[in-house]
Every structure is written in structure tokens, then in C-alpha cells.
Design a protein around this motif. Structure first.
Motif, PDB file in Angstrom:
ATOM      1  N   ILE A   1       0.995  -1.133   0.003  1.00 59.18           N
ATOM      2  CA  ILE A   1       0.087  -0.124   0.100  1.00 59.18           C
ATOM      3  C   ILE A   1       0.804   1.343   0.026  1.00 59.18           C
ATOM      4  O   ILE A   1       1.607   1.618   0.970  1.00 59.18           O
ATOM      5  N   SER A   2       1.159   1.992  -1.031  1.00 58.25           N
ATOM      6  CA  SER A   2       1.744   3.143  -1.371  1.00 58.25           C
ATOM      7  C   SER A   2       0.982   4.319  -1.315  1.00 58.25           C
ATOM      8  O   SER A   2       0.230   4.363  -0.499  1.00 58.25           O
ATOM      9  N   SER A   3       1.201   5.190  -2.196  1.00 57.55           N
ATOM     10  CA  SER A   3       0.326   6.338  -2.137  1.00 57.55           C
ATOM     11  C   SER A   3       0.728   7.225  -3.281  1.00 57.55           C
ATOM     12  O   SER A   3       1.711   7.035  -4.099  1.00 57.55           O
ATOM     13  N   GLN A   4      -0.155   8.050  -4.002  1.00 54.65           N
ATOM     14  CA  GLN A   4       0.029   9.098  -4.996  1.00 54.65           C
ATOM     15  C   GLN A   4       1.351   9.879  -4.749  1.00 54.65           C
ATOM     16  O   GLN A   4       2.174  10.014  -5.594  1.00 54.65           O
ATOM     17  N   MET A   5       1.656   9.897  -3.267  1.00 54.87           N
ATOM     18  CA  MET A   5       2.861  10.743  -2.799  1.00 54.87           C
ATOM     19  C   MET A   5       4.058   9.782  -3.045  1.00 54.87           C
ATOM     20  O   MET A   5       5.214  10.279  -2.992  1.00 54.87           O
ATOM     21  N   GLY A   6       3.846   8.510  -3.678  1.00 58.02           N
ATOM     22  CA  GLY A   6       5.035   7.825  -3.992  1.00 58.02           C
ATOM     23  C   GLY A   6       5.245   8.094  -5.508  1.00 58.02           C
ATOM     24  O   GLY A   6       6.462   7.702  -6.085  1.00 58.02           O
ATOM     25  N   HIS A   7       4.688   9.013  -6.176  1.00 55.88           N
ATOM     26  CA  HIS A   7       4.885   9.528  -7.550  1.00 55.88           C
ATOM     27  C   HIS A   7       4.972  10.660  -7.685  1.00 55.88           C
ATOM     28  O   HIS A   7       5.458  11.588  -8.790  1.00 55.88           O
ATOM     29  N   VAL A   8       4.829  11.540  -6.607  1.00 54.40           N
ATOM     30  CA  VAL A   8       4.837  13.233  -6.898  1.00 54.40           C
ATOM     31  C   VAL A   8       5.469  13.410  -5.409  1.00 54.40           C
ATOM     32  O   VAL A   8       5.633  12.912  -4.631  1.00 54.40           O
TER      33      VAL A   8
END
Length: 252
Positions: A143-150
Motif C-alpha cells: 500500500i503505497s500512495s500518490q505521494m510515491g509518484h509526486v
């Protein structure tokens, strides 16, 4: 045929951070779909509540009291499993702060839970999964996050850890194929007990909603559904991928 693609009958799953919120909903849906779910959390009382909910709905589960920051407890939890088909690395945390104000104590705590514990749980799961007969239907979902991309202000440590999780996922997916698939689910802000206090700040609330084209927060049910999809035979050729459920945040 369609229903069979999402059937987890006979599977053994582990969900970390299963004592509340998102972890509890993920565990409940996996159990409802036929898996026997091992619920990992350090809070025995909350685990019992989640287990009772699953049992009321006809699902099978086993609560396991485990502090993921204590290596011996983590290793024992996985060693004691009869087998393992699905791991959901859900446990994680965030302590928002301006970069210059981040304390070393908070830095270490977030890194240890979000990265170190995730890596150690993944390592323990892979060892358990590879003990069994050679099959290609075992799955790890982080379980990652959109914050793993931005990036985002006040979230330097959290973004760092989720970017690290995305990197671990890609490397593990390449190394472990074809026997074990590894993917992430990367949600936007989910309405959970952990995030609710953030939205009491009207400035922060406006900042978030201005960046979600869909104009609403994500429900934990939708995150659980994404996990079920990636854990199921329907996703048999998906590995090394991040399934972003972010309402369009990272499309901009």
C-alpha cells in the motif's frame, strides 16, 4: 467465469496494520472473497474487533499480535504460518512537518515502519512463499500512495518512504517473476482515522480538493477492491505496476 476471477478460496493471506481503518477493510474483503486472513497488528483489542466483524460475515481469519518494529515478533509471525499466498503490506504512518522541522526521532520512526518493516515483512513472506510447491499465483501488494509518484510540502519523509516502496516493488517484481507477483496500490487521501485530523485544517482541505479532479476523497472500500483485484487471478499478468486510485491527481 467472471466471479471466479476474483475468488480467493483456499488462499492464505496476511494483512499488516489490520487493526483498524484501511487494513481492516482490506482484510474483511479478502476474507469475504474466500481467503483465510491473518490479521497483524500490535493492538490485541482492535484485532479482536476486526476478527469478530469478519466472523460475523462468514469469513475466516486469525488475529496475530505483532509489533512490526520488533524483528523477532515479525519473523515469528511469518514462521508460524502454515503457508502464504498473499501479503498486503498496509502498515504505515505519516508525521507531517516542514523539512527543516523534521525531528530525527520522527524521521527514524517513519522510515522504520514505512520502509524497514515493509522490507522485512516482504523478505519473510518471500521465504515462506518459496517454501511451497512451485506455483505462479502468489502475490505481494504494497500500500503505497500518490505521494510515491509526486512531491508535496510538509511530506518530505512520507514521500521519500513511498518512493522507496515503489522502487522495492519494481525490483522485487523483476526478481521474483514468475512465481510471485509484486505490485502497489497508490491511493489519494483516504477517509480513515489517520487522515481525518488533517482535514480539520481548512487550508489543507482546500489544497487537497483543488488537486483531485474527481473532487472527492477516496473511500477505503475502493482501496480494498483494488487490492482484491491485484490479489486475484484477474490480475495474473500484472506485476511491477502501481495501481493509482488518485482521482486524477498524478495525471496533471
Amino acid at each position: 467465469m467472471f466471479n471466479g476471477l476474483f475468488n480467493l478460496e483456499g488462499k492464505c493471506a496476511v494483512v499488516t496494520g489490520a487493526g483498524r481503518g484501511l487494513g481492516a477493510d482490506i482484510a474483511s474483503l479478502l476474507a469475504q472473497s474466500g481467503a483465510h486472513v491473518y490479521l497483524l497488528s500490535k493492538d490485541a483489542g482492535k484485532l479482536d474487533d476486526v476478527a469478530a466483524r469478519i466472523h460475523r460475515n462468514g469469513g475466516a481469519c486469525t488475529p496475530v499480535v505483532c509489533d512490526l518494529l520488533k524483528d523477532d515478533q515479525l519473523e515469528r509471525a511469518f514462521d508460524d504460518l502454515p503457508r502464504l499466498d498473499i501479503l498486503v503490506n498496509n502498515a504505515g504512518t505519516n508525521i507531517p512537518a516542514r523539512l527543516a522541522d523534521v525531528t530525527t526521532r520522527d524521521l527514524d520512526f517513519v522510515i522504520n515502519l514505512n520502509i524497514r518493516a515493509t522490507f522485512l515483512a516482504t523478505r519473510a513472506a518471500v521465504r515462506k512463499m518459496l517454501e511451497g510447491e512451485a506455483t505462479d499465483d502468489r502475490v505481494i501488494i504494497n500500500i503505497s500512495s500518490q505521494m510515491g509518484h509526486v512531491g508535496a510540502p510538509d511530506r518530505s519523509v512520507y514521500c521519500m518512504t513511498k518512493h522507496a516502496m515503489e522502487g522495492l516493488t519494481k525490483a522485487a517484481a523483476v526478481e521474483l517473476a514468475p512465481r510471485i507477483r509484486v505490485n502497489t496500490v497508490a491511493p489519494t487521501f483516504v477517509d480513515t482515522p489517520m487522515t481525518q485530523p488533517f482535514f480539520e485544517n481548512e487550508q489543507f482541505k482546500s489544497w487537497v480538493f483543488d488537486r483531485i479532479p474527481m473532487g472527492r476523497l477516496l473511500s477505503s472500500d475502493h482501496v480494498a477492491a483494488a487490492v482484491l483485484y491485484l490479489a486475484s487471478p484477474a490480475a495474473a499478468m500484472i506485476t511491477g505496476t502501481s495501481l493509482r486510485i488518485d482521482g486524477g491527481w498524478t495525471a496533471q
